[in-house]
Scaffold this motif. Structure first.
Motif, short mmCIF file in Angstrom:
data_model
loop_
_atom_site.label_atom_id
_atom_site.label_comp_id
_atom_site.label_asym_id
_atom_site.label_seq_id
_atom_site.Cartn_x
_atom_site.Cartn_y
_atom_site.Cartn_z
N GLN A 91 14.38 40.87 64.54
CA GLN A 91 15.73 41.28 64.89
C GLN A 91 16.69 41.08 63.73
O GLN A 91 16.73 40.02 63.12
N GLU A 92 17.44 42.12 63.44
CA GLU A 92 18.49 42.02 62.42
C GLU A 92 19.84 41.94 63.12
O GLU A 92 20.15 42.75 63.99
N TYR A 93 20.63 40.95 62.75
CA TYR A 93 21.95 40.76 63.35
C TYR A 93 23.04 41.25 62.40
O TYR A 93 23.08 40.87 61.24
N PHE A 128 31.74 48.89 61.10
CA PHE A 128 30.54 48.11 60.80
C PHE A 128 29.58 48.05 61.98
O PHE A 128 28.38 47.85 61.80
N ASN A 129 30.11 48.24 63.21
CA ASN A 129 29.30 48.20 64.42
C ASN A 129 28.54 46.87 64.56
O ASN A 129 27.32 46.84 64.60
N PRO A 130 29.25 45.76 64.65
CA PRO A 130 28.60 44.44 64.66
C PRO A 130 27.92 44.12 65.99
O PRO A 130 28.26 44.67 67.04
N ASP A 131 26.93 43.21 65.91
CA ASP A 131 26.29 42.65 67.11
C ASP A 131 26.95 41.33 67.49
O ASP A 131 26.96 40.95 68.66
N ILE A 132 27.44 40.63 66.47
CA ILE A 132 27.99 39.28 66.64
C ILE A 132 29.31 39.17 65.89
O ILE A 132 29.43 39.66 64.77
N ILE A 133 30.28 38.50 66.51
CA ILE A 133 31.51 38.14 65.82
C ILE A 133 31.58 36.63 65.69
O ILE A 133 31.48 35.91 66.70
N LEU A 134 31.71 36.15 64.46
CA LEU A 134 31.97 34.74 64.20
C LEU A 134 33.42 34.65 63.76
O LEU A 134 33.79 35.26 62.76
N CYS A 135 34.23 33.90 64.48
CA CYS A 135 35.66 33.93 64.21
C CYS A 135 36.23 32.54 63.97
O CYS A 135 36.09 31.64 64.82
N GLY A 188 15.90 31.44 59.00
CA GLY A 188 15.16 32.70 58.94
C GLY A 188 15.78 33.86 59.68
O GLY A 188 15.09 34.84 59.97
N LEU A 189 17.08 33.78 59.98
CA LEU A 189 17.73 34.90 60.65
C LEU A 189 17.99 36.03 59.66
O LEU A 189 18.47 35.81 58.55
N ASN A 190 17.65 37.22 60.05
CA ASN A 190 17.85 38.42 59.24
C ASN A 190 19.23 38.99 59.58
O ASN A 190 19.45 39.46 60.69
#
Length: 259
Positions: A4-6, A50-57, A29-31
């Motif tokens: 899985q690529e995040y 960018f169409n992100p899967d995750i937001i780190l804020c 090892g996260l891609n």
């Protein structure tokens, strides 16, 4: 299996903290692909392009903070996992943000569980996305089925023998001249619409089919709620479990008046 690529949209104005997060994720090892947003404008750009899967804020940036970021996120795409990753924030604020709908929060000096937090948040959001997708497909299928039944004047019935729960499609109600929800579906309710001169014939057919656990079909007349008489065709079949015990009765009711 492809890993899985995040796609991570990181709202952060400190290059040091950005590198810290990248090192933690790489170590596990996260891609990942990254889009770094330091301003409100770049955050909106990241959400849209960018169409992100995750937001780190991060919580606080110059002229921009996690409260505003979360409000913008809710307007543009609230399906993305949203994690608060900050250097300092009160417990009360973090709890309040969790209540508002963020997936998790972490402090920058304790990022050991960040990889798991990302994986868990993504998995939860993906499960919810697939659930909504399945519900949308089911709703569309039901809409098409309902339209087809309406055109063909065929309604479907289902009786669960174990729970004694009966379900009618909308077309059954229409054939009877009533609206869905006017009455609770049941054998007794259906019999109440049978023409008085046909009632004993219908009851005998039903009783014999139940005794022999066999398929059943017959033509009869009904008296609709408005008093109009209609000719209908009824057919039913039993469904059995592996022990040959009947568990379900499924049937159709078709208006044959025009033919």
């Amino acid at each position: 299996m492809k890993k899985q690529e995040y796609r991570i949209l990181h709202v952060e104005d400190s290059p040091v903290d950005v590198d810290l997060v990248k090192r933690v994720l790489k170590k596990e090892g996260l891609n990942c692909q990254y889009f770094i947003a330091e301003t409100k404008e770049s955050f909106i750009q990241g959400l849209k392009e960018f169409n992100p899967d995750i937001i780190l804020c991060d919580h606080s940036l110059p002229k921009f903070d996690s409260v505003l970021a979360f409000e913008i996120y809710k307007e543009i795409n609230p399906e993305i996992a949203f994690l608060l990753v900050t250097g300092s924030v009160s417990e009360e604020y973090a709890v309040e943000m969790m209540k508002r709908g963020i997936d998790d929060y972490l402090l920058k000096d304790n990022l050991q569980r960040l990889p798991n937090a990302i994986e868990n948040a993504f998995a939860k959001r993906e499960k919810e996305r697939l659930r909504k997708q399945a519900e949308a497909k089911l709703a569309q299928s039901e809409k098409l089925l309902n339209k087809a039944q309406q055109i063909a004047h065929i309604g479907s019935l289902e009786y669960n023998i174990e729970t004694h729960k009966e379900i009618w499609s909308n077309e059954v109600f229409r054939i009877l001249g009533i609206s869905p929800g006017d009455i609770e579906p049941s054998k007794e309710a259906l019999l109440s619409f049978i023409h008085p001169n046909d009632l004993e014939f219908v009851k005998t057919n039903i009783k014999q089919a139940n005794i022999e656990l066999r398929d059943m079909s017959f033509y009869t007349r009904i008296i609709r709620k408005d008093g109009a008489m209609r000719y209908v065709y009824f057919e039913s079949k039993f469904e059995f479990n592996k022990q040959e015990k009947p568990i379900m009765m499924q049937g159709i009711l078709q208006d044959k008046t025009e033919k």
